[in-house]
Each structure stands twice: as C-alpha cells, then as structure tokens.
Enzyme design. Structure first.
Site, PDB file in Angstrom:
ATOM      1  CG  PHE A 159       9.109   5.431  15.768  1.00 55.23           C
ATOM      2  CD1 PHE A 159       8.284   6.541  15.832  1.00 55.23           C
ATOM      3  CD2 PHE A 159       9.898   4.957  16.835  1.00 55.23           C
ATOM      4  CE1 PHE A 159       8.088   7.312  17.168  1.00 55.23           C
ATOM      5  CE2 PHE A 159       9.725   5.657  18.095  1.00 55.23           C
ATOM      6  CZ  PHE A 159       8.933   7.142  17.952  1.00 55.23           C
ATOM      7  CB  CYS A 200      11.528 -34.849  -1.298  1.00 51.82           C
ATOM      8  SG  CYS A 200      12.164 -35.766   0.157  1.00 51.82           S
ATOM      9  CB  CYS A 225       4.341   4.970   7.745  1.00 49.43           C
ATOM     10  SG  CYS A 225       3.714   4.974   6.200  1.00 49.43           S
ATOM     11  CB  CYS A 278       9.593 -35.854  -4.494  1.00 48.70           C
ATOM     12  SG  CYS A 278       9.229 -37.606  -5.016  1.00 48.70           S
ATOM     13  CB  CYS A 304      17.867 -30.904   1.891  1.00 41.92           C
ATOM     14  SG  CYS A 304      16.882 -31.376   0.582  1.00 41.92           S
ATOM     15  CG  ASN A 350      -0.419   0.698   2.413  1.00 37.66           C
ATOM     16  OD1 ASN A 350      -0.348   1.601   2.644  1.00 37.66           O
ATOM     17  ND2 ASN A 350       0.278  -0.143   3.044  1.00 37.66           N
ATOM     18  CB  CYS A 395      15.341 -34.868  -5.220  1.00 36.13           C
ATOM     19  SG  CYS A 395      16.802 -35.429  -4.458  1.00 36.13           S
ATOM     20  CG  ASN A 451       4.815  -0.294   9.786  1.00 35.81           C
ATOM     21  OD1 ASN A 451       4.324  -0.279   8.568  1.00 35.81           O
ATOM     22  ND2 ASN A 451       4.608   0.751  10.664  1.00 35.81           N
ATOM     23  CB  CYS A 498       2.869 -36.011  -8.661  1.00 36.56           C
ATOM     24  SG  CYS A 498       3.712 -35.480  -7.209  1.00 36.56           S
TER      25      CYS A 498
END
Lengths: 469, 429
Positions: free
Chosen positions: B143, B392, B145, B358, B389, B84, B362, B210, B355
């Site tokens: 303090f 995956c 913005c 992973c 790590c 904004n 990797c 902020n 799917c």
C-alpha cells in the site's frame, strides 16, 4: 639558445612529484576540507589565498570560481601550487595534522584549479579594473621573475603601464630557470607567463639592465639598457632582480673542470633539457639548503651517485625535512660535520675529489648555536668527478651601487612596508630584498609593491621611514 | 548468551526471529525491491545470511522505463539517498511463483514473503491462494508504492485512504492462512491513521516506511529532473540513509500509540547493525533492507549479524527482542520535557584541533556563545549565554572533543504543562 621544450624524455627523467589531480580526485580531496573559521592555512600562506573557499568551489565543480579565488590573491598561484613548500606552509598549518590525519592536499588542489584556468585561458582580470581612472604613468620592472611579474600584473590592474626587462630568453625567473623540473616544468612556466601577460603589460626579454658605467659583458648576446636611461624615462622602478651567481668558497683547486655552482647547474639542466646534460658518475654537493637538495636530486635522477656534504649537523641543515626525504628516496647520501678544504684534480685539469676536515661542536654563541671547530689531523678525501657548490648565491651589490640612495643590509635591499627603497622612486621585492625565499614570498612582495608604487605615483606617499621586511 | 563467533550460515539463537508468527533465522530481511526480483538473487541473499526476503511485488503485468534510479550524494559520499521510478515486478506471475517455490524448497527455514498489489478482490484472492500453494510464509500488502502504480489506484493511493486500506486488508485476511503484513506509505500526514486502519482490517503486522515522494535533483546542463526518461521525469520514491530519521519517527509514532498493538517491521535507510538496533529500540521487531544492498551487495548482512550479536553480548541480552520498544517510553511529546534541565557545551582543549568550525556555527547559526581568544586556536564557550543546543558538538570533527555537560541547578523538573509562562497551565490547588 632558448629553453628546450619538454619532451617525453624530460618527463621520464623528471616525473612530476605532484602529478595533476583529475576532477574525481580533486572533488574527493576537496570534500575532506573542514572549512575552518579564520583558517590556519590562509594565515600560513604568504599571499593569504582564501584556501577553504577555493577548495569548496572545487568541491562544487566551480573550478573557474576556485581559480579566480586563488589568482585574486596570488596571480602566480599555479607555480606556487607546485613549487611552494606546502608541507611547511598551508598544508603544515592544516588542522588535520593535529588529528594525525593527512592534511588536505592543498597544493595539488590549487594546481587542479589553476591548471584548468591556464589551459582554458580563463581571464578574470583586466587592465584598470582596480582604478577609477588610469594613471598616465610608466613603471620599469627589472627582472621578469615572480616578483616582477606579480608587480607588473597588479600595476596593470591599477591603471599603470608596466614594462618588464628580463635578461633571459624567457620570463618566469626561477620558475623557468631555477626550480626543480620535477616540480614545475619549462612549458608550465612559459605558459603561465603568457597567461599573465594577456592583461596587457610588456615584457622585453633578452634585455639586461646595466649601469652605463659598468664594463660590457661580451658573453651576453642580448640587448642592454642602462638604469640611467630607465630612470630618465620611467616614473618609478621596481627592482625584482633576484640573486646573482652561486658563491664559491675560494678553496685551492676550484679552477678544475666539472665544478659547478648549484644555481648554474640547475639553470643548465632546465635550459638544455636533462637529456642534453652530462653529469659525472660520482657527484659531491657541498651545502645542505634546499638548492643543494635540488641539485642532488637532479644529479641522482640523471644517474649519478650523489653525496651531499654539510659542515654542520643534520639539525642545522636549512633544507626542509620533506626535501631531505626526497633526496634520500633518490639515493642521495648525506655526510655531516665536514668542511671542504681543498678541491683535488688530475693532471688533465679535471676534478678528482675533495679534501675535507671533520668538524666538532664547539662552544655555543650568544644565540646558543654551537660553533663548528675543525678537528686537527682529521682530513679525509672523497673521490668524485663532479662538484656542485650549493653554498648560497651572491647578491647583486655592484649593480645596486649605481642607484642613488639605495640602502643595503648584508647585500639585501632595504625597503619599507610599501616595498619602497630609500630612493623613493625605487621599489624592490623578492629575493633581492629577502635574500632568497620562496616564489610565494616574491609574489607577495611584487603584488604589494605595485600597490605601493600606485600610491607613490598618486603622490600619496613619499619617502617613508624604512622598516626592514 | 552466545560468546561463540557465529558464521553467516550458523543460526544464532539470539537472533532467531518470530515476526507475527513468521519464523526466520534472524530479523534482517530484504525489502520488496530490486534485490528480491528473482530466485537467483533471493537464494544468494539467503546464502549470504539474510534471514528473510519480501519478494518483489507481484501484480498485473507492467512495463518499466529506462532509466529508473537517481541519487543524492553528499560531498564525496555517494547515494546518501536513492530515488526510483521502477514499478512492481515486470516478470510473469508463473515465473515468479516457480522461482519462489524453488527458493522455499532450498531454504525451508528462511522467511519468504510474497508482496502483492492488485486491484480487484478476486485478483487478491487468486494470488494469495496461489502463493500459499507454493509455500510462502506470509504476505505483505503493498500500500506504499508512491509512483506509477498509485496513478492506477494502487500502491500509495490505497495507503493514503484508510477506509480502502482497511477494506483491502480485510480481503486479504479473508483467504490468507499465513500472516498478513501491511506496508505503509510515509506520504501521509499522520502514520497512526494508516497503521490503525491496517490493524482494523485484521493485519497481523505492519511494515514501514515505503519510499517518500521525491525529486533528487535537476541536471543543470539540460534542466531535466532526475532520473531522465528521454528528457522527462516524474517524482520517484526516496530511500536510503537520508530517510532513516523519518522512518524512525514514524515507527515510534505507531509504537507509542496505545491503540496500536501489532508488530512492526522497520524499513528506511537501514544499513548497519546500529541502524537496526535503533529501529528495534523504537518498536520494530524485524527490519527490512533494500538500498544498502543495492549499494554494497548482500555481504553487508555479515556485519549486521556480527555487530548486533556482539552488542547483545556487551549488554548481556540473550535475545534481540529484548531491545524492541525500549526507547519508546523515552519518546514523548515536547510538552513533557523538563524545562529546568540545562546542559552547557565543554570543549576539551587537549583534543581540539582548532578548526573553529564550532565558532562559525554558533556565531552565525546559533546563539553567539563561543568566543575566540587572541592567543589560542581553541575556542571558549561563553557559559553564561550557552543554551545547550548541541550544535557545536554536532559540527566538531573530533570525536568527543565537545561534550554537553549537565549543570546541576537544584531545580525541580518543570514541564510546559505547569510552567508559569504557559497561560494554559493547569493551576495546582
């Protein structure tokens, strides 16, 4: 008579079962795609479209890129978006099914991108764009259906001149004359053909390829050209002739009026427009394949009470489950284990019913498939005023006999993995090779046959050992 | 411990809040922002269940631009981050004070905080006195913005200068009888410097963060940055879910500093009870919300209250303050982490949907420790090379399909401080 353009009336009687997505819907749906590695949807697609990639392109508002991805693999990707049995192909393979999550709406996403491409006439390919030097060769293509058009388009890209001979008023084959109009309309198919043809191949419509020895068909008003003339003039020939007329069963009473073959019935509905077709009040459809479903649903949408009768069990029907579901949603009744034995008629010569005999399961054959045995004395009559036979289509065996060295198997043309027939100059693809599968299979055949033809024309292949496709 | 279902109007003891001496029915407050622009909004917020509100910052008259906001969406998720360029209140001080007075009269037990931003000591003093006259419960010194006001020497211009921040805090404390909260800007290198400056100035508490300096995107048709004001733009303040990780880190940085001793009000991308609980665990004792309300409205506080209450019940905690700071002790420097601890990814073949996302992650993005098998869509972890790590398990679309399993290696904890590879390690005698 030309194909009647779609009117709002067509849309009212046959509203699209896969209506187009708008941009916002498409992006929402595309956002769901997981972008799988080595994606199962690609593997399930007979033309191996890079589905996750085109979906990602839709997601990023790169609609033209998406359309190019699709057309790179399948130049008839627009028709396939709407007529493919996606439920058992790409969408059936979507990993979301394993999560009991709705699979990605791949068909409609593909429709979204390809609709935009055709509406805006985005052309991604041009003649000779896949060759260093165009070949000074000509190929005749028999049949302007999906396999022939895909072959012609690919040949043009490969630097080969292609001329398509199409007996009907319009090219497009089943997309124009045979698929259910609530999936893909006449306007859709005609616009698609025009879009494809801009690459620069020729289509001679209303031109039937015959043998010089075959008897003249007086009912055909178009031009004819003989296969012998084509053979003399062209360097290679691709046969994408599809299938012939609907089969009849040779039952007593098949001469009565208001008995149709399913393919011819659907052809008439598409050709005349649904508003100009009168169907009876009570329709019996014999058979339980996908064409039987198409004929049933169209009859039901035209206002008839429809019963589909199949000689074997529900488990044996070859129609896809989602097609059966569509028929049930349209009020079609199903009756199993009954074979027609006689068509009944009135003294005025109109069909009035069909006599059936009930079947019971017999002993299993070597493949474990149980035979159907008629139950003596179980005959019963079902009244109707229309009968539609959806018991398969004939193969164009008579025509093929005129081509030297063509080998057939059960009426299907035998080809090798380059779609080359036993006659090295002749290639074939689509329904005349596989006996009648999906549009997407025909497109894959046509595309790959074109590559085979180009190799043949460069003399890099000769007659190969034929392996059945 | 309350098992009763509490409605939004029913004060729950487990959420009763005392933040730096400011009482409120719960710790879910609205941050000083567009949702607290008017008495109409704040009264509606209190009716909806919010425990407190920091009024849109009062100050000298300003003029706003149009348009003012722009956002970042991720795939189909709208407003993952919001930016904004709106300034402080654009309404006269008298109007704001009258509405604040009316709200306080209608909701005497809710926390009503005045956010202030002025230039001179006299202005600060004058406004603090006028606010106390109408009964505010505390002050928040803006303090933070980062756009517009800072060009005039206020907002983040103050927050970025510890000496000035300390001085102005002192001005406020000199006259305020109610608690003073200093709102910190994240647009600095080390949040602890700003927090300690506020503390030195006498602040009773701090609130953070902020908004963050940001450009959310460029219009690719017109090449204007967003949001466009007649063809031009300026950097704005970024907030929303995207900034939560930055805010959580800054809150915890302050909370774990032994020299920092005053309460923290957590701000930054808080949208759900889980977000709030995480801020509590990292050291906050109240939270402030803005973007989520700008997106979904005041009603979301119902979910925040019920979710936090049932979480407290499940953990048999009688008051939310028991959460405050509990994760801070586990938030340490990298050099204190155990280098001998090892986890390895495990794929549950029963729930894997194949799917292979992973695998891509990797193979291309991490450590080439997932193999594909010829006859299965279920990938296989190469345990000998998996470094644990997490990648995956992070990309897997199925809940709990890939888990990170600790490997017992029978090794003592060793940190970098005493690892043989560390040339500067302390040699044990």
């Amino acid at each position: 008579m030309s194909v009647v353009p779609e009117t709002t009336q067509t849309e009212v009687i046959f509203p699209k079962i896969k209506p187009p997505l708008h941009q916002n819907q498409a992006v929402i749906e595309a956002s769901r795609c997981l972008f799988c590695h080595d994606a199962p949807c690609i593997q399930a697609c007979p033309t191996s479209i890079d589905i996750p990639m085109f979906i990602r392109q839709i997601m990023t508002h790169n609609t033209a890129g998406a359309a190019k991805t699709i057309f790179t693999q399948n130049i008839m990707g627009r028709a396939c978006a709407y007529v493919c049995p996606t439920e058992v192909l790409c969408e059936g393979a979507c990993v979301y099914n394993d999560l009991n999550e709705k699979p990605i709406d791949i068909g409609r996403l593909q429709g979204f991108a390809t609709d935009a491409a055709i509406a805006n006439n985005w052309q991604f390919f041009e003649a000779n764009d896949q060759t260093e030097t165009p070949l000074n060769k000509k190929v005749a293509i028999i049949g302007g259906g999906p396999s022939g058009l895909a072959c012609a388009h690919e040949l043009t890209r490969l630097g080969v001149k292609a001329v398509v001979f199409e007996a009907s008023e319009h090219a497009g084959g089943l997309n124009t004359y045979g698929v259910a109009p609530y999936k893909y309309g006449n306007n859709d198919s005609i616009a698609e053909v025009a879009y494809l043809q801009q690459i620069g191949f020729e289509i001679q419509t209303h031109t039937r390829v015959i043998s010089q020895d075959s008897p003249q068909d007086k009912s055909f008003s178009g031009k004819t050209i003989s296969i012998e003339a084509l053979d003399a003039e062209y360097d290679a020939i691709f046969i994408g002739a599809g299938l012939g007329k609907s089969k009849r069963l040779g039952l007593p009473g098949e001469h009565f009026q208001n008995i149709h073959g399913a393919a011819e019935f659907i052809y008439t509905v598409r050709k005349l427009g649904p508003a100009n077709v009168s169907i009876g009040q009570k329709v019996l459809v014999i058979g339980a394949g996908n064409t039987a479903i198409d004929a049933s649903v169209q009859s039901a949408k035209l206002g008839a009470e429809v019963m589909l009768v199949y000689r074997r069990t529900q488990q044996d029907q070859s129609a896809y489950y989602f097609e059966v579901e569509l028929a049930r949603l349209n009020g079609v009744q199903f009756k199993y284990q009954a074979s027609p034995v006689e068509v009944l008629g009135t003294s005025e010569g109109l069909v009035s019913g069909v006599r059936f005999v009930k079947n019971q399961l017999g002993a299993p054959d070597s493949l474990g498939k149980q035979s159907m045995e008629p139950v003596a004395g179980s005959e019963f009559d079902l009244p109707c005023d229309t009968v539609i036979f959806a018991t398969g289509q004939e193969k164009l065996v008579e025509f093929y006999r005129n081509i030297a060295h063509l080998e057939l198997e059960n009426g299907k043309i035998k080809v090798n993995d380059c779609y080359q027939t036993h006659n090295p100059k002749y290639f074939a693809g689509g329904d005349c090779v596989n006996g009648g599968k999906e549009v997407v299979n025909a497109v894959a055949h046509g595309r790959d046959a074109a590559r085979g033809i180009a190799q043949y024309l460069k003399s890099s292949i000769s007659a190969r050992t034929v392996s059945h496709v | 411990m309350s098992k009763s279902v509490s409605s939004k109007n029913q004060a729950s003891q487990s959420l009763q809040t005392n933040f730096a001496g400011i009482e409120a029915p719960n710790p879910f407050w609205l941050a000083s922002a567009p949702p607290t622009n008017t008495g109409y909004q704040v009264a509606n917020a209190f009716r909806a269940g919010w425990g407190g509100a920091v009024w849109k910052t009062l100050g000298r008259p300003i003029v706003n631009v149009s348009s003012r906001y722009s956002a970042v969406s991720y795939k189909n998720n709208r407003m993952m981050g919001l930016n904004n360029i709106e300034l402080i209140t654009d309404r006269p001080l008298d109007v704001n004070l009258a509405e604040m007075k009316a709200v306080k009269a209608e909701f005497p037990h809710h926390a009503l905080i005045a956010s202030l931003m002025f230039e001179t000591e006299a202005e600060w003093h004058d406004c603090i006195r006028r606010c106390e006259d109408i009964g505010v419960d505390g002050f928040e010194l803006n303090f933070g913005c980062p756009h517009g006001m800072c060009e005039r020497g206020m907002g983040s211009a103050v927050g970025q200068n510890p000496d000035v921040a300390e001085k102005i805090t002192g001005w406020a404390k000199a006259v305020a009888t109610k608690p003073v909260i200093v709102k910190l800007t994240p647009n600095i290198t080390d949040i602890r410097v700003a927090g300690l400056a506020a503390q030195r100035g006498g602040a009773d508490a701090v609130s953070l963060i902020n908004t963050i300096n940001s450009v959310t995107g460029i219009n690719l048709d017109t090449w204007e940055p967003n949001p466009s004001v007649n063809g031009y733009s300026t950097h704005g303040g970024y907030c929303g879910p995207a900034v939560k990780p930055i805010a959580l880190n800054m809150v915890a940085e302050l909370a774990k500093d032994p020299a920092f001793k005053i309460p923290i009000s957590g701000i930054g991308g808080i949208e759900t009870w889980q977000d709030a609980a995480e801020f509590f665990l990292m050291g906050a004792s109240s939270v402030q919300v803005c973007t989520a309300v700008m997106h979904y409205g005041f009603r979301i506080v119902e979910e925040m209250i019920s979710g936090l209450e049932s979480y407290l019940d499940q953990h048999q905690l009688s008051h939310y303050s028991a959460l405050t700071g509990q994760a801070v002790q586990r938030f340490t420097q990298w050099q204190n982490l155990d280098l001998n601890h090892k986890v390895i990814a495990h794929i549950n073949p029963e729930t894997c949907i194949g799917c292979q996302v992973c695998y891509s992650a990797c193979e291309d993005g991490a450590h080439q420790s997932i193999a594909l098998l010829a006859n299965s869509r279920v990938p296989q972890i190469k345990e000998e090379s998996c470094v644990g790590c997490n990648l995956c398990s992070l990309v897997c679309p199925v809940d709990d399909c890939i888990t990170m399993v600790p490997i017992e290696r029978g090794l003592e904890k060793v940190t970098w401080l005493d690892h043989p590879a560390n040339p500067h390690r302390k040699v044990m005698v």
